[in-house]
Enzyme design. Structure first.
Site, PDB file in Angstrom:
ATOM      1  N   LYS A  25      46.786  34.165  77.727  1.00  0.00           N
ATOM      2  CA  LYS A  25      47.914  35.518  77.579  1.00  0.00           C
ATOM      3  C   LYS A  25      48.850  34.685  78.552  1.00  0.00           C
ATOM      4  O   LYS A  25      50.583  34.656  79.081  1.00  0.00           O
ATOM      5  CB  LYS A  25      47.528  36.012  78.251  1.00  0.00           C
ATOM      6  CG  LYS A  25      46.828  37.122  76.751  1.00  0.00           C
ATOM      7  CD  LYS A  25      46.066  38.267  77.220  1.00  0.00           C
ATOM      8  CE  LYS A  25      45.047  38.121  78.628  1.00  0.00           C
ATOM      9  NZ  LYS A  25      43.335  37.820  78.096  1.00  0.00           N
ATOM     10  N   GLY A  79      41.776  35.627  85.009  1.00  0.00           N
ATOM     11  CA  GLY A  79      42.227  34.616  85.309  1.00  0.00           C
ATOM     12  C   GLY A  79      43.270  34.001  84.635  1.00  0.00           C
ATOM     13  O   GLY A  79      42.934  33.762  83.782  1.00  0.00           O
ATOM     14  N   HIS A  80      43.937  34.093  85.080  1.00  0.00           N
ATOM     15  CA  HIS A  80      45.721  33.607  84.303  1.00  0.00           C
ATOM     16  C   HIS A  80      45.649  32.194  84.967  1.00  0.00           C
ATOM     17  O   HIS A  80      46.626  32.388  85.598  1.00  0.00           O
ATOM     18  CB  HIS A  80      46.031  34.505  84.532  1.00  0.00           C
ATOM     19  CG  HIS A  80      45.800  35.710  83.792  1.00  0.00           C
ATOM     20  ND1 HIS A  80      47.542  36.958  83.862  1.00  0.00           N
ATOM     21  CD2 HIS A  80      45.348  36.441  83.025  1.00  0.00           C
ATOM     22  CE1 HIS A  80      47.120  38.186  83.111  1.00  0.00           C
ATOM     23  NE2 HIS A  80      45.288  38.443  82.720  1.00  0.00           N
ATOM     24  N   GLN A 104      41.954  40.022  80.017  1.00  0.00           N
ATOM     25  CA  GLN A 104      40.884  40.554  79.157  1.00  0.00           C
ATOM     26  C   GLN A 104      41.184  40.766  78.030  1.00  0.00           C
ATOM     27  O   GLN A 104      42.648  40.157  77.757  1.00  0.00           O
ATOM     28  CB  GLN A 104      39.897  41.063  79.340  1.00  0.00           C
ATOM     29  CG  GLN A 104      39.065  41.591  80.490  1.00  0.00           C
ATOM     30  CD  GLN A 104      39.945  41.688  81.419  1.00  0.00           C
ATOM     31  OE1 GLN A 104      40.649  42.786  82.148  1.00  0.00           O
ATOM     32  NE2 GLN A 104      40.046  41.033  83.152  1.00  0.00           N
TER      33      GLN A 104
HETATM   34  P1  IMP Z   1      33.714  42.731  83.915  1.00  0.00           P
HETATM   35  O1  IMP Z   1      34.931  42.998  83.957  1.00  0.00           O
HETATM   36  O2  IMP Z   1      33.896  41.727  85.462  1.00  0.00           O
HETATM   37  O3  IMP Z   1      32.947  43.972  84.238  1.00  0.00           O
HETATM   38  O4  IMP Z   1      33.064  42.263  82.804  1.00  0.00           O
HETATM   39  C1  IMP Z   1      32.990  42.557  82.071  1.00  0.00           C
HETATM   40  C2  IMP Z   1      32.534  41.953  80.525  1.00  0.00           C
HETATM   41  O5  IMP Z   1      34.048  41.166  80.689  1.00  0.00           O
HETATM   42  C3  IMP Z   1      32.025  40.356  81.268  1.00  0.00           C
HETATM   43  O6  IMP Z   1      31.046  39.804  79.789  1.00  0.00           O
HETATM   44  C4  IMP Z   1      32.781  39.047  81.513  1.00  0.00           C
HETATM   45  O7  IMP Z   1      32.615  37.969  81.335  1.00  0.00           O
HETATM   46  C5  IMP Z   1      34.216  39.336  80.494  1.00  0.00           C
HETATM   47  N1  IMP Z   1      35.416  39.055  81.276  1.00  0.00           N
HETATM   48  C6  IMP Z   1      36.103  40.659  82.192  1.00  0.00           C
HETATM   49  N2  IMP Z   1      36.731  39.729  82.666  1.00  0.00           N
HETATM   50  C7  IMP Z   1      36.971  38.821  81.672  1.00  0.00           C
HETATM   51  C8  IMP Z   1      38.581  37.750  82.021  1.00  0.00           C
HETATM   52  O8  IMP Z   1      39.430  36.978  82.165  1.00  0.00           O
HETATM   53  N3  IMP Z   1      37.863  36.611  80.744  1.00  0.00           N
HETATM   54  C9  IMP Z   1      36.907  36.771  79.969  1.00  0.00           C
HETATM   55  N4  IMP Z   1      36.252  37.638  80.274  1.00  0.00           N
HETATM   56  C10 IMP Z   1      35.749  38.878  80.795  1.00  0.00           C
END
Ligand code: IMP
Length: 428
Positions: free
Chosen positions: A18, A42-43, A226
């Site tokens: 994105k 992480g962008h 996300q």
């Molecule tokens: P949290 O957002 O850290 O609570 O993680 C919840 C889930 O979302 C986990 O499976 C993470 O690996 C996933 N997740 C959170 N942020 C990202 C992102 O930016 N990219 C991909 N997966 C994400």
């Protein structure tokens, strides 16, 4: 005349590229706005040969004279935000003006401890695989109406009161439930006051600024973090994040009305990836998965974890089209598929000898489905120099047209390499 309001969302499990699409479209945008998530994102943006990874700052920060807004729907780790700002300032690249919503919630140090403690508590096989950035516990406090907001960092008395009642409870949880050392009030309070002092110039009424700018003709790009399948309501619950990455989240997370949105672009990677646990019907744990991971550099931008990889899933994508109201698709990383003799794409799911009509929202069912694949011919030609759809090899064009037919959404932008200019634009 009202400016254009464009929403960019991830259509899969995040990491669709994105940041890169937002950056490419940025030329015609005045304001970049982030509306949910936090430093879990992480962008990655590559500009003039340099690579930048932002966790909190909107990708538009590298554009001169733009405004970047972090909305109320974002949860902010001030330490991370200050770090990213300083990194850009040190390189003379803080070219945009930053606005941070006073109503955005603050990720406190105890949220990170609780995030990790909850994950450990869940035990083997039940872990969500969070990024450990405190996202879930911070949103819990927000919805439990006890969170600390960015505006609170500017009011020492209120902050003292709020932090003290929060820490009383958190320390009980940390010590009595999780057997972790308690946090000292003075240390956390001092830190929070410092954050407030540093970030005060940026904290404002983001919704007001954004709406006024739109009304005066400024173009706004809302960037989701996300992806759709990680949405707390519509994703593969409970293996999701704690916010709403879908396009509707832009309205809540920024304080704008649904009627102002003009278009929604879904960013789709040419194959699928997922970080963390949860069902992933098209995952390939063999050679193909390994190939995609290595060629696509599929390692988490936030945690460095290897991403799980597999073929494109059109059942999941059609679900994302429906949820987001996608007007068009930006297809990224098509070049990663170059060199594969055959490319598979999932066109349906089988469950108990029946073909399912739609994406199951119940993960217990999703875990049991068997994907049905269509096999397409691959290509070997390098795509890096393609700038028009017609420049692509026939097999690549067929792949793109097949996705368009299945989703009934046109693909307006195609990424054919990691650089800004390695992009084909059709219409967007
Ligand atoms: P949290 O957002 O850290 O609570 O993680 C919840 C889930 O979302 C986990 O499976 C993470 O690996 C996933 N997740 C959170 N942020 C990202 C992102 O930016 N990219 C991909 N997966 C994400």
């Amino acid at each position: 005349m009202k400016g254009r309001a464009q929403v960019i969302i991830g259509a899969q499990w995040g990491d669709e590229g994105k940041g890169r699409v937002v950056d490419f479209l940025g030329k015609n945008v005045d304001i970049f706005a982030r509306y949910q998530g936090g430093a879990n994102a992480g962008h990655t943006v590559i500009v003039e040969g340099s690579k930048y990874v932002f966790h909190l700052l909107p990708s538009g920060m590298l554009y001169p004279c733009k405004v970047c807004i972090i909305g109320n729907g974002v949860v902010i780790d001030p330490e991370q935000l200050i770090y990213e700002l300083r990194m850009l300032q040190d390189q003379g690249k803080d070219r945009a003006r930053l606005v941070v919503s006073g109503a955005a919630h603050v990720v406190m140090p105890y949220h990170k401890l609780l995030d990790q403690a909850h994950e450990n508590f869940r035990g083997r096989g039940k872990k969500i695989g969070t990024t450990g950035r405190g996202i879930g516990p911070c949103y819990v406090d927000k919805y439990n109406r006890m969170g600390i907001r960015m505006e609170d960092l500017l009011d020492p008395d209120l902050l003292r009161e709020k932090l003290s009642s929060n820490l009383d409870l958190k320390n009980l949880q940390l010590t009595r439930i999780f057997n972790i050392e308690p946090m000292a009030f003075d240390e956390v309070y001092k830190k929070a006051l410092e954050w407030g002092k540093i970030l005060e110039p940026y904290i404002a009424d983001a919704s007001l600024i954004l709406n006024e700018a739109l009304n005066s003709g400024k173009n706004v790009l809302f960037e989701g973090a996300q992806g759709t399948l990680l949405d707390v309501d519509h994703g593969t619950y409970p293996f999701v994040t704690s916010s709403n990455p879908v396009s509707a989240g832009a309205c809540i997370g920024m304080g704008v009305a649904p009627t102002i949105i003009d278009s929604v672009t879904g960013v789709v990677k040419a194959y699928s990836t997922r970080v963390g646990s949860g069902p992933f019907p098209t995952e390939d744990e063999g050679e193909i998965g390994e190939y995609l991971r290595e060629k696509g550099g599929e390692y988490g931008a936030t945690t460095g974890r290897p991403r799980r990889c597999g073929w494109l899933d059109l059942v999941a994508l059609s679900y994302a089209v429906r949820l987001n109201g996608m007007d068009n698709i930006a297809l990224t990383k098509l070049d990663v598929l170059t060199g594969l003799e055959e490319i598979k794409v999932c066109t349906g799911y089988m469950l108990n000898d029946e073909v399912l009509g739609s994406f199951p929202t119940n993960v217990n069912l999703l875990e049991k489905v068997t994907p049905l694949f269509k096999t397409m011919k691959g290509w070997t030609e390098d795509l890096g120099a393609c700038r028009k759809f017609e420049d692509l090899p026939e097999a690549a064009r067929n792949y793109i047209e097949f996705i368009e037919e299945a989703t009934r959404v046109s693909i307006g932008l195609i990424g054919v390499g990691p650089q800004r200019e390695e992009t084909i634009i059709r219409e967007i």
